[in-house]
Design a protein around this motif. Structure first.
Motif: not given
Length: 151
Positions: A19-23, A27-30, A89-95, A97-106
């Protein structure tokens, strides 16, 4: 469509990949999450947008049995129902500092974006996905499911 009521609102468990390290990284974060809209969840105060998905606008009305209901509300309830109490489970696709994280989630291996669009309660955000879900949206429109039933 009769979906579970607001009883499903609340927090759910998410394992958010990088989540905090785009692409980068595996690591996973619960964390606990809540559904904000048919295309957005919140993870520990951070807005996560479902990559390539656009939920209906708040003012779009869907009609059933002669009564209108905001399509956005139905879309929101569907995403809550799809997630339930399951792990997301979400894979960060784009993020940025000024926009929300965009992630493909399943959930259970099923892509939430695909499920929302094929059900007819979201559309493909072509600007973001370059048409990744275009065929699913066309099928939902053709079959007149979800919000397409009312248009």
């Amino acid at each position: 469509m009769n979906l579970p009521s607001a009883a499903l609102r609340g927090f759910h468990l998410i394992a958010l990949a990088a989540m905090m390290m785009p692409l980068a990284g595996h690591a996973t974060l619960a964390a606990e999450i809540s559904v904000i809209a048919g295309d957005r969840i919140e993870v520990e105060g951070r807005d996560i947008h479902l990559w390539g998905v656009r939920a209906p606008e708040a003012d779009a009305l869907c009609y059933g049995n002669g009564q209108g209901e905001p399509c956005a509300r139905v879309s929101h309830r569907l995403l809550e129902a799809l997630i339930g109490k399951d792990e997301v489970i979400c894979i960060v696709k784009d993020s940025g500092p000024d926009k929300p994280v965009s992630a493909q989630c399943s959930v259970d291996g099923a892509d939430l974006g695909n499920l929302m669009i094929t059900s007819g309660w979201a559309t493909d955000d072509r600007a973001e996905s370059a048409g990744f879900y275009e065929l699913q949206e066309q099928a939902a429109r053709t079959e007149r499911v979800g919000m397409w039933k009312y248009r």
